[in-house]
Design a protein around this motif. Structure first.
Motif, PDB file in Angstrom:
ATOM      1  N   ALA A  46       0.823  -1.212   0.000  1.00  0.00           N
ATOM      2  CA  ALA A  46       0.000   0.000   0.000  1.00  0.00           C
ATOM      3  C   ALA A  46       0.855   1.260   0.000  1.00  0.00           C
ATOM      4  CB  ALA A  46      -0.937  -0.009   1.208  1.00  0.00           C
ATOM      5  N   ILE A  47       1.872   1.319   0.863  1.00  0.00           N
ATOM      6  CA  ILE A  47       2.665   2.547   0.951  1.00  0.00           C
ATOM      7  C   ILE A  47       3.579   2.722  -0.252  1.00  0.00           C
ATOM      8  CG2 ILE A  47       2.618   2.512   3.462  1.00  0.00           C
ATOM      9  CD1 ILE A  47       5.470   1.500   3.451  1.00  0.00           C
ATOM     10  N   GLU A  48       3.871   1.627  -0.961  1.00  0.00           N
ATOM     11  CA  GLU A  48       4.726   1.736  -2.147  1.00  0.00           C
ATOM     12  C   GLU A  48       3.972   2.341  -3.321  1.00  0.00           C
ATOM     13  OE1 GLU A  48       7.525  -1.084  -5.036  1.00  0.00           O
ATOM     14  OE2 GLU A  48       6.586  -1.908  -3.226  1.00  0.00           O
ATOM     15  N   HIS A  49       2.687   2.044  -3.418  1.00  0.00           N
ATOM     16  CA  HIS A  49       1.908   2.512  -4.562  1.00  0.00           C
ATOM     17  C   HIS A  49       0.927   3.626  -4.208  1.00  0.00           C
ATOM     18  CE1 HIS A  49       3.201  -1.605  -5.693  1.00  0.00           C
ATOM     19  NE2 HIS A  49       3.264  -1.103  -6.918  1.00  0.00           N
ATOM     20  N   LEU A  50       0.593   3.762  -2.936  1.00  0.00           N
ATOM     21  CA  LEU A  50      -0.408   4.743  -2.525  1.00  0.00           C
ATOM     22  C   LEU A  50       0.137   5.541  -1.340  1.00  0.00           C
ATOM     23  CD1 LEU A  50      -3.472   2.311  -2.550  1.00  0.00           C
ATOM     24  CD2 LEU A  50      -2.834   3.889  -4.384  1.00  0.00           C
ATOM     25  N   VAL A  53      -1.977   6.564   1.769  1.00  0.00           N
ATOM     26  CA  VAL A  53      -2.364   5.631   2.823  1.00  0.00           C
ATOM     27  C   VAL A  53      -1.809   6.079   4.177  1.00  0.00           C
ATOM     28  CG1 VAL A  53      -0.379   4.045   2.742  1.00  0.00           C
ATOM     29  CG2 VAL A  53      -2.661   3.158   3.263  1.00  0.00           C
ATOM     30  N   PHE A  54      -0.769   6.933   4.162  1.00  0.00           N
ATOM     31  CA  PHE A  54      -0.231   7.444   5.422  1.00  0.00           C
ATOM     32  C   PHE A  54      -1.258   8.312   6.148  1.00  0.00           C
ATOM     33  CE2 PHE A  54       3.878   6.516   3.348  1.00  0.00           C
ATOM     34  CZ  PHE A  54       4.461   5.772   4.361  1.00  0.00           C
ATOM     35  N   TYR A  55      -2.136   8.974   5.398  1.00  0.00           N
ATOM     36  CA  TYR A  55      -3.218   9.722   6.045  1.00  0.00           C
ATOM     37  C   TYR A  55      -4.097   8.767   6.861  1.00  0.00           C
ATOM     38  CZ  TYR A  55      -2.284  13.845   3.108  1.00  0.00           C
ATOM     39  OH  TYR A  55      -1.710  14.934   2.504  1.00  0.00           O
ATOM     40  N   ILE A  56      -4.409   7.627   6.259  1.00  0.00           N
ATOM     41  CA  ILE A  56      -5.267   6.648   6.931  1.00  0.00           C
ATOM     42  C   ILE A  56      -4.552   6.067   8.146  1.00  0.00           C
ATOM     43  CG2 ILE A  56      -6.474   4.451   6.661  1.00  0.00           C
ATOM     44  CD1 ILE A  56      -6.821   5.099   3.711  1.00  0.00           C
ATOM     45  N   PHE A  57      -3.281   5.692   7.965  1.00  0.00           N
ATOM     46  CA  PHE A  57      -2.516   5.147   9.083  1.00  0.00           C
ATOM     47  C   PHE A  57      -2.441   6.150  10.237  1.00  0.00           C
ATOM     48  CE2 PHE A  57       0.286   1.915   6.572  1.00  0.00           C
ATOM     49  CZ  PHE A  57      -0.843   1.136   6.380  1.00  0.00           C
ATOM     50  N   GLY A  58      -2.141   7.403   9.898  1.00  0.00           N
ATOM     51  CA  GLY A  58      -2.017   8.422  10.941  1.00  0.00           C
ATOM     52  C   GLY A  58      -3.319   8.663  11.675  1.00  0.00           C
ATOM     53  N   ILE A 136       4.668   0.986  13.341  1.00  0.00           N
ATOM     54  CA  ILE A 136       6.060   0.714  12.977  1.00  0.00           C
ATOM     55  C   ILE A 136       6.383   1.247  11.588  1.00  0.00           C
ATOM     56  CG2 ILE A 136       5.723  -1.576  11.956  1.00  0.00           C
ATOM     57  CD1 ILE A 136       8.305  -2.409  13.448  1.00  0.00           C
ATOM     58  N   PHE A 137       5.387   1.319  10.697  1.00  0.00           N
ATOM     59  CA  PHE A 137       5.629   1.941   9.398  1.00  0.00           C
ATOM     60  C   PHE A 137       5.857   3.443   9.552  1.00  0.00           C
ATOM     61  CE2 PHE A 137       3.784  -1.777   7.052  1.00  0.00           C
ATOM     62  CZ  PHE A 137       4.856  -1.955   6.198  1.00  0.00           C
ATOM     63  N   GLY A 138       5.458   3.984  10.692  1.00  0.00           N
ATOM     64  CA  GLY A 138       5.751   5.387  10.957  1.00  0.00           C
ATOM     65  C   GLY A 138       7.214   5.630  11.267  1.00  0.00           C
ATOM     66  N   LEU A 139       7.951   4.561  11.605  1.00  0.00           N
ATOM     67  CA  LEU A 139       9.380   4.681  11.890  1.00  0.00           C
ATOM     68  C   LEU A 139      10.234   4.336  10.680  1.00  0.00           C
ATOM     69  CD1 LEU A 139       9.493   3.078  15.457  1.00  0.00           C
ATOM     70  CD2 LEU A 139       9.428   5.502  14.861  1.00  0.00           C
ATOM     71  N   THR A 140       9.816   3.344   9.917  1.00  0.00           N
ATOM     72  CA  THR A 140      10.559   2.946   8.721  1.00  0.00           C
ATOM     73  C   THR A 140       9.607   2.321   7.717  1.00  0.00           C
ATOM     74  OG1 THR A 140      12.324   1.523   7.867  1.00  0.00           O
ATOM     75  CG2 THR A 140      11.116   0.719   9.774  1.00  0.00           C
ATOM     76  N   GLN A 141       9.892   2.550   6.438  1.00  0.00           N
ATOM     77  CA  GLN A 141       9.077   1.950   5.382  1.00  0.00           C
ATOM     78  C   GLN A 141       9.760   0.724   4.770  1.00  0.00           C
ATOM     79  OE1 GLN A 141       9.237   5.806   5.070  1.00  0.00           O
ATOM     80  NE2 GLN A 141       7.749   5.332   6.675  1.00  0.00           N
ATOM     81  N   ASN A 142      10.870   0.294   5.365  1.00  0.00           N
ATOM     82  CA  ASN A 142      11.574  -0.894   4.892  1.00  0.00           C
ATOM     83  C   ASN A 142      10.844  -2.135   5.389  1.00  0.00           C
ATOM     84  OD1 ASN A 142      13.482  -3.149   4.776  1.00  0.00           O
ATOM     85  ND2 ASN A 142      15.022  -1.605   4.253  1.00  0.00           N
ATOM     86  N   GLY A 143      10.230  -2.876   4.463  1.00  0.00           N
ATOM     87  CA  GLY A 143       9.427  -4.031   4.846  1.00  0.00           C
ATOM     88  C   GLY A 143      10.217  -5.096   5.583  1.00  0.00           C
ATOM     89  N   PHE A 144      11.481  -5.300   5.183  1.00  0.00           N
ATOM     90  CA  PHE A 144      12.306  -6.319   5.840  1.00  0.00           C
ATOM     91  C   PHE A 144      12.572  -5.949   7.297  1.00  0.00           C
ATOM     92  CE2 PHE A 144      16.541  -7.892   7.062  1.00  0.00           C
ATOM     93  CZ  PHE A 144      16.316  -9.258   6.954  1.00  0.00           C
ATOM     94  N   ALA A 193       2.683  12.287   5.187  1.00  0.00           N
ATOM     95  CA  ALA A 193       1.729  12.239   4.080  1.00  0.00           C
ATOM     96  C   ALA A 193       1.578  13.613   3.428  1.00  0.00           C
ATOM     97  CB  ALA A 193       0.375  11.737   4.587  1.00  0.00           C
ATOM     98  N   LEU A 194       1.556  14.665   4.236  1.00  0.00           N
ATOM     99  CA  LEU A 194       1.467  16.018   3.679  1.00  0.00           C
ATOM    100  C   LEU A 194       2.723  16.365   2.888  1.00  0.00           C
ATOM    101  CD1 LEU A 194      -0.084  17.872   6.759  1.00  0.00           C
ATOM    102  CD2 LEU A 194      -1.207  17.438   4.562  1.00  0.00           C
ATOM    103  N   HIS A 195       3.869  15.925   3.397  1.00  0.00           N
ATOM    104  CA  HIS A 195       5.135  16.210   2.719  1.00  0.00           C
ATOM    105  C   HIS A 195       5.216  15.508   1.368  1.00  0.00           C
ATOM    106  CE1 HIS A 195       9.557  16.170   2.078  1.00  0.00           C
ATOM    107  NE2 HIS A 195       9.494  17.336   2.690  1.00  0.00           N
TER     108      HIS A 195
END
Length: 266
Positions: A46-50, A53-58, A136-144, A193-195
């Motif tokens: 989701a975060i790679e293509h959209l 989605v960070f608005y929704i997560f936040g 945790i995606f708020g700290l890093t977007q690295n899936g691994f 998300a705003l940035h």
């Protein structure tokens, strides 16, 4: 930490025999791991293509933080609504029969309370996965990194269960600290998300010049909040909750469960 607290409550509320607590705990960890793998995969795609989605997560984390503060203590020990509905439809025996899921009572086949325990743990694991993955995606977007961090955290729950089980009742302000952390990360996600904004109805689809919160600052806030919540709980928590009989009784049950499990583990 939330998972640990819930596992303690479930063990105490359903009076799981101490010799089976390790098995129940391991099942809970496995279910939690599976749920997190699924949600991590969905979140990474989701975060790679959209980016929106960070608005929704936040927003979800802000709502979760508010909901965690709003909930009464009694709500933490109540069975999820779906669990209550399922158990009413199941023919559940009153007593455990070892670690079996089915037993025979007076010639009639019935489910054991162990089934209810597993259902409760499974549902709470899914709910916590929904909460923790956006955080945790708020700290890093690295899936691994997200996946390995969750694996190590979950595998450490077994040791923490026996090590900290007797202390959880004293950390009365931990709930407030976790709520603040969730709200902080929610704000961080919305700023990000705003940035990276691409929504046409926000600033004409252009990025909004807002400050971003760095990962190091985020980690500092998280660690600092946990330290403050822990110290405040140890110094003033007992006086603040003196005379709270239901909490004391629940804490005593959790302490007994943890102590018994620790003795059995030896």
């Amino acid at each position: 930490m939330d998972n640990l607290f819930v596992f303690l409550i479930i063990m105490a509320e359903f009076q799981v025999p101490r010799r089976y607590q390790q098995e129940v705990l391991m099942v809970g960890i496995i279910i939690a791991l599976i749920a997190r793998v699924v949600f991590i995969a969905i979140g990474a795609v989701a975060i790679e293509h959209l980016t929106w989605v960070f608005y929704i997560f936040g927003a979800f984390l802000l709502w979760t933080a508010w909901h965690q503060l709003k909930d009464d203590d009694d709500g933490e020990e109540a069975e999820p609504g779906l669990v209550a509905k399922l158990t009413r439809r199941l023919n559940v025996a009153e007593d455990y029969d070892g670690n079996k899921l089915r037993t025979t009572v007076n010639g009639k086949r019935m489910f054991t309370p162990m089934v209810v325990v597993f259902i409760t743990i499974g549902l709470t694991d899914v709910m916590f996965a929904v909460d923790s993955i956006p955080a945790i995606f708020g700290l890093t977007q690295n899936g691994f990194i997200v996946l390995t961090a969750n694996i190590f955290a979950l595998m450490g729950l077994r040791q923490l269960y026996f090590l900290l089980g007797g202390l959880m009742d004293r950390l009365v302000y931990l709930k407030h600290g976790l709520a603040f952390i969730l709200a902080f990360i929610g704000v961080k996600l919305i700023l990000h998300a705003l940035h990276e904004n691409e929504l046409p109805f926000i600033n004409g689809g252009q990025p909004v010049p807002v400050p971003e919160i760095s990962t190091f600052l985020s980690l500092g806030v998280i660690v600092g909040t946990l330290v403050v919540a822990t110290v405040a709980s140890l110094l003033w928590g007992k006086a603040a909750h003196e005379g709270d009989v239901p909490r004391a009784e629940s804490a005593e049950r959790m302490r007994q469960v943890s102590d018994a499990a620790r003795r059995d583990d030896r």
